[in-house]
Design a protein around this motif. Structure first.
Motif, PDB file in Angstrom:
ATOM      1  N   GLU A  33       0.540  -0.800  -0.395  1.00 34.55           N
ATOM      2  CA  GLU A  33      -0.016   0.166   0.011  1.00 34.55           C
ATOM      3  C   GLU A  33       1.226   1.134  -0.080  1.00 34.55           C
ATOM      4  OE1 GLU A  33      -2.953  -0.143   2.895  1.00 34.55           O
ATOM      5  OE2 GLU A  33      -4.574  -1.374   1.887  1.00 34.55           O
ATOM      6  N   ASP A  34       1.448   1.678   0.484  1.00 36.24           N
ATOM      7  CA  ASP A  34       2.642   2.225   0.097  1.00 36.24           C
ATOM      8  C   ASP A  34       3.151   2.627  -0.523  1.00 36.24           C
ATOM      9  OD1 ASP A  34       3.244   2.788   3.454  1.00 36.24           O
ATOM     10  OD2 ASP A  34       3.035   0.393   3.782  1.00 36.24           O
ATOM     11  N   TRP A  35       4.012   1.677  -1.603  1.00 35.52           N
ATOM     12  CA  TRP A  35       4.574   1.898  -2.419  1.00 35.52           C
ATOM     13  C   TRP A  35       3.604   2.172  -4.134  1.00 35.52           C
ATOM     14  CZ3 TRP A  35       8.274   2.252  -5.850  1.00 35.52           C
ATOM     15  CH2 TRP A  35       7.804   1.753  -7.329  1.00 35.52           C
ATOM     16  N   THR A  39       3.314   5.773  -5.537  1.00 39.89           N
ATOM     17  CA  THR A  39       3.103   5.736  -7.498  1.00 39.89           C
ATOM     18  C   THR A  39       2.070   5.665  -7.861  1.00 39.89           C
ATOM     19  OG1 THR A  39       2.462   3.062  -7.639  1.00 39.89           O
ATOM     20  CG2 THR A  39       5.267   4.075  -7.585  1.00 39.89           C
ATOM     21  N   VAL A  40       0.601   6.114  -6.691  1.00 39.09           N
ATOM     22  CA  VAL A  40      -0.383   6.454  -7.524  1.00 39.09           C
ATOM     23  C   VAL A  40      -0.934   8.228  -6.096  1.00 39.09           C
ATOM     24  CG1 VAL A  40      -2.943   6.082  -7.910  1.00 39.09           C
ATOM     25  CG2 VAL A  40      -0.551   4.760  -8.779  1.00 39.09           C
ATOM     26  N   PRO A  41      -0.601   9.504  -6.946  1.00 42.11           N
ATOM     27  CA  PRO A  41      -0.869  10.195  -6.134  1.00 42.11           C
ATOM     28  C   PRO A  41      -2.890   9.866  -5.367  1.00 42.11           C
ATOM     29  CG  PRO A  41      -0.020  11.013  -7.852  1.00 42.11           C
ATOM     30  CD  PRO A  41       0.021   9.809  -8.302  1.00 42.11           C
ATOM     31  N   GLU A  42      -3.403  10.262  -5.922  1.00 40.44           N
ATOM     32  CA  GLU A  42      -4.303   9.757  -5.675  1.00 40.44           C
ATOM     33  C   GLU A  42      -5.085   8.686  -4.598  1.00 40.44           C
ATOM     34  OE1 GLU A  42      -4.725  11.442  -9.712  1.00 40.44           O
ATOM     35  OE2 GLU A  42      -3.693   9.545  -8.940  1.00 40.44           O
ATOM     36  N   ALA A  43      -4.243   7.773  -4.513  1.00 33.01           N
ATOM     37  CA  ALA A  43      -4.569   6.965  -3.469  1.00 33.01           C
ATOM     38  C   ALA A  43      -3.780   7.298  -2.188  1.00 33.01           C
ATOM     39  CB  ALA A  43      -3.104   5.741  -3.240  1.00 33.01           C
ATOM     40  N   ARG A  44      -3.333   8.961  -1.978  1.00 24.82           N
ATOM     41  CA  ARG A  44      -2.988   9.202  -0.662  1.00 24.82           C
ATOM     42  C   ARG A  44      -4.408   9.869  -0.001  1.00 24.82           C
ATOM     43  NH1 ARG A  44       1.485  12.037  -3.673  1.00 24.82           N
ATOM     44  NH2 ARG A  44       2.942  10.336  -4.699  1.00 24.82           N
ATOM     45  N   MET A  45      -5.261  10.514  -0.219  1.00 19.65           N
ATOM     46  CA  MET A  45      -6.912  10.653   0.053  1.00 19.65           C
ATOM     47  C   MET A  45      -7.735   9.506   0.392  1.00 19.65           C
ATOM     48  SD  MET A  45      -7.656  12.379  -3.167  1.00 19.65           S
ATOM     49  CE  MET A  45      -9.270  12.846  -2.762  1.00 19.65           C
ATOM     50  N   ALA A  46      -8.276  10.412   1.295  1.00 22.00           N
ATOM     51  CA  ALA A  46      -9.287   9.423   2.486  1.00 22.00           C
ATOM     52  C   ALA A  46     -10.601   9.101   1.853  1.00 22.00           C
ATOM     53  CB  ALA A  46      -8.989   9.509   3.760  1.00 22.00           C
ATOM     54  N   VAL A  47     -11.096   7.923   1.328  1.00 22.09           N
ATOM     55  CA  VAL A  47     -12.066   7.762   0.899  1.00 22.09           C
ATOM     56  C   VAL A  47     -13.377   7.227   2.217  1.00 22.09           C
ATOM     57  CG1 VAL A  47     -13.833   6.927  -1.390  1.00 22.09           C
ATOM     58  CG2 VAL A  47     -11.205   7.385  -0.879  1.00 22.09           C
ATOM     59  N   THR A  48     -14.395   8.042   2.214  1.00 21.85           N
ATOM     60  CA  THR A  48     -15.401   7.537   3.034  1.00 21.85           C
ATOM     61  C   THR A  48     -16.479   6.406   2.641  1.00 21.85           C
ATOM     62  OG1 THR A  48     -15.857   9.263   4.061  1.00 21.85           O
ATOM     63  CG2 THR A  48     -17.551   8.271   4.543  1.00 21.85           C
ATOM     64  N   PRO A  49     -15.844   5.474   3.163  1.00 21.57           N
ATOM     65  CA  PRO A  49     -16.957   3.388   2.439  1.00 21.57           C
ATOM     66  C   PRO A  49     -18.778   4.255   2.504  1.00 21.57           C
ATOM     67  CG  PRO A  49     -16.153   3.374   4.264  1.00 21.57           C
ATOM     68  CD  PRO A  49     -15.600   4.854   4.094  1.00 21.57           C
ATOM     69  N   SER A  50     -18.901   4.917   2.429  1.00 18.79           N
ATOM     70  CA  SER A  50     -20.773   4.973   2.089  1.00 18.79           C
ATOM     71  C   SER A  50     -21.604   4.471   0.968  1.00 18.79           C
ATOM     72  CB  SER A  50     -21.185   6.253   2.470  1.00 18.79           C
ATOM     73  OG  SER A  50     -20.554   6.973   2.061  1.00 18.79           O
ATOM     74  N   GLY A  78      -6.801   5.620  -0.562  1.00 20.54           N
ATOM     75  CA  GLY A  78      -7.763   6.398  -1.446  1.00 20.54           C
ATOM     76  C   GLY A  78      -8.247   6.308  -3.673  1.00 20.54           C
ATOM     77  N   VAL A  79      -7.895   4.738  -3.478  1.00 17.51           N
ATOM     78  CA  VAL A  79      -8.136   3.944  -4.794  1.00 17.51           C
ATOM     79  C   VAL A  79      -8.828   2.929  -4.782  1.00 17.51           C
ATOM     80  CG1 VAL A  79      -5.879   5.350  -6.110  1.00 17.51           C
ATOM     81  CG2 VAL A  79      -5.982   3.165  -4.947  1.00 17.51           C
ATOM     82  N   HIS A  80      -9.780   3.247  -5.791  1.00 20.45           N
ATOM     83  CA  HIS A  80     -10.468   1.461  -6.033  1.00 20.45           C
ATOM     84  C   HIS A  80      -9.306   0.314  -7.207  1.00 20.45           C
ATOM     85  CE1 HIS A  80     -14.174   3.534  -4.648  1.00 20.45           C
ATOM     86  NE2 HIS A  80     -13.898   4.837  -5.793  1.00 20.45           N
ATOM     87  N   GLU A 109       4.244  -4.013  -8.084  1.00 22.67           N
ATOM     88  CA  GLU A 109       3.435  -4.371  -6.910  1.00 22.67           C
ATOM     89  C   GLU A 109       2.644  -5.866  -7.448  1.00 22.67           C
ATOM     90  OE1 GLU A 109      -0.105  -1.156  -7.828  1.00 22.67           O
ATOM     91  OE2 GLU A 109       2.682  -1.399  -8.063  1.00 22.67           O
ATOM     92  N   GLN A 110       2.384  -6.010  -8.761  1.00 20.13           N
ATOM     93  CA  GLN A 110       1.546  -6.622  -8.900  1.00 20.13           C
ATOM     94  C   GLN A 110       2.780  -7.874  -9.459  1.00 20.13           C
ATOM     95  OE1 GLN A 110      -1.377  -7.005  -8.376  1.00 20.13           O
ATOM     96  NE2 GLN A 110      -2.126  -9.566  -9.012  1.00 20.13           N
ATOM     97  N   TRP A 111       3.259  -7.495  -9.876  1.00 18.13           N
ATOM     98  CA  TRP A 111       4.662  -8.458  -9.998  1.00 18.13           C
ATOM     99  C   TRP A 111       5.296  -9.057  -9.074  1.00 18.13           C
ATOM    100  CZ3 TRP A 111      10.151  -8.816  -9.172  1.00 18.13           C
ATOM    101  CH2 TRP A 111      10.996  -9.646 -10.218  1.00 18.13           C
ATOM    102  N   VAL A 112       5.649  -8.445  -7.773  1.00 20.13           N
ATOM    103  CA  VAL A 112       5.910  -9.366  -6.911  1.00 20.13           C
ATOM    104  C   VAL A 112       5.096 -10.033  -5.906  1.00 20.13           C
ATOM    105  CG1 VAL A 112       6.395  -8.362  -4.241  1.00 20.13           C
ATOM    106  CG2 VAL A 112       7.506  -7.067  -6.197  1.00 20.13           C
ATOM    107  N   PHE A 113       3.651  -9.663  -6.239  1.00 24.64           N
ATOM    108  CA  PHE A 113       2.760 -10.329  -5.680  1.00 24.64           C
ATOM    109  C   PHE A 113       2.776 -11.737  -6.339  1.00 24.64           C
ATOM    110  CE2 PHE A 113      -1.570 -12.399  -5.871  1.00 24.64           C
ATOM    111  CZ  PHE A 113      -1.335 -12.412  -4.199  1.00 24.64           C
TER     112      PHE A 113
END
Length: 348
Positions: A33-35, A39-50, A78-80, A109-113
């Motif tokens: 998740e840190d990676w 690499t995806v700036p939008e992932a740093r946002m917090a999303v309310t899961p309503s 913050g990304v789906h 990250e998918q290659w590592v997985f």
């Protein structure tokens, strides 16, 4: 004892390289998740899961091409994450706009997985990983047995003084004892994840009770109104968090919403709500908290292995456990090769 020692040495030598790979990649996956946030700036946002927010995002995603599933963003990322047929994947912003798409292991990250889970070798590699995990657990146990007669030599030194075999063996032994429990847990749970059906059958036989999950109900066909569907799911389990939506796999199959109840350890939960695409209404549920103790234990295996429970301290334990597994494999293999070279030299 000599037989156990030989079994431990030879099995460890054969498995060492695989265990090194699994240990290194497992530690890296703790930082996944840190990676993504890096690499995806939008992932740093917090999303309310309503339901309204996630439902609108699901509608926007579907308008750009229907995926197979959508793992919802939340307070921590913050990304789906979307999956598509033919190994396609994507990240979408909080509003559902596609940010990046890829196939297979094109992202780091998918290659590592894939390397960790399948050694980049498909289903055959997955079986090898599962066997290696269970064998690693056996090596851990036999290593502790081998250590007992020499327990007085324990010095707590995990970094060898030199590359001499005696120092490599000493560090291998001390590191193995210090990290025996986390390494054993990671290897055992890793094998249980790969051989999930067999593992589940075993643990539910040992600890039965609760309910059997019902088969998915039959459903109609239509375009799902995701805000309505997610709202219905939330009404059934008001304390649960919406985690993942799956579109119908075939005509007549329901859509599926996965939810995480507060007592569940799995990051995406195992609580299910089935949705009829024709009406967007709930037509069935599976309450993971009503399962028997064996099934609940099996559902906890993945979060234990992936450090999805326990907070930052347990993440550190799992990270260090992966490093220790790689180091044990490397030290064991190198000391074994040194000994074999000496044996070959004496035989000439």
């Amino acid at each position: 004892m000599g037989l156990v020692r030989s079994l431990h040495a030879w099995a460890g030598a054969i498995l060492a390289l695989i265990l090194v790979i699994l240990g290194v990649t497992g530690s890296l996956l703790v930082l996944r998740e840190d990676w993504v946030k890096l690499t995806v700036p939008e992932a740093r946002m917090a999303v309310t899961p309503s339901a309204p927010v996630l439902g609108a995002a699901a509608e926007a995603v579907e308008a750009q091409g229907r995926p197979r599933s959508m793992m919802f963003a939340g307070p921590h990322i913050g990304v789906h994450r979307l999956t598509y047929p033919e190994d396609g994947m994507a990240y979408a912003a909080a509003d559902g706009a596609i940010l990046t798409r890829w196939t297979g292991a094109e992202r780091v990250e998918q290659w590592v997985f894939q390397l960790h889970h399948r050694l980049l070798a498909g289903e055959g590699g997955e079986i090898v990983v599962g066997v290696a995990g269970l064998a690693g657990a056996v090596l851990c146990l036999t290593g502790v047995i081998v250590w007992f007669p020499a327990w007085r030599s324990f010095a707590g030194r995990v970094w060898p003084r030199s590359m001499a075999r005696r120092d490599l063996v000493s560090s291998h032994r001390d590191l193995g004892i210090l990290m025996a429990l986390p390494v054993l847990v990671l290897c055992l749970t890793g094998g249980m994840i790969i051989f999930n059906d067999t593992s589940k059958a075993l643990v539910t036989r040992l600890a039965p009770g609760g309910i059997e999950p019902p088969k998915p109900p039959k459903a109609g066909q239509g375009d799902i109104d995701w805000p309505v569907a997610l709202g219905g799911a939330q009404a059934v389990f008001p304390q649960a968090t919406l985690r993942l939506a799956s579109w119908p796999a075939k005509p007549g199959a329901p859509a599926t919403i996965r939810m995480k109840q507060p007592a569940e350890w799995h990051p995406n939960g195992r609580t299910l709500v089935y949705i009829d695409p024709a009406t967007s209404r709930v037509i069935g549920t599976v309450d993971a908290q009503a399962f028997g103790p064996g099934a609940r234990f099996q559902n906890a295996v993945y979060p234990i292995h992936a450090a999805s429970v326990g907070g930052g301290l347990y993440e550190l334990v799992v990270f260090l456990g992966g490093v220790a597994l790689a180091a044990l494999g490397g030290l064991g293999l190198w000391s074994f090769l040194i000994q074999q070279r000496r044996n070959w030299a004496r035989e000439r």
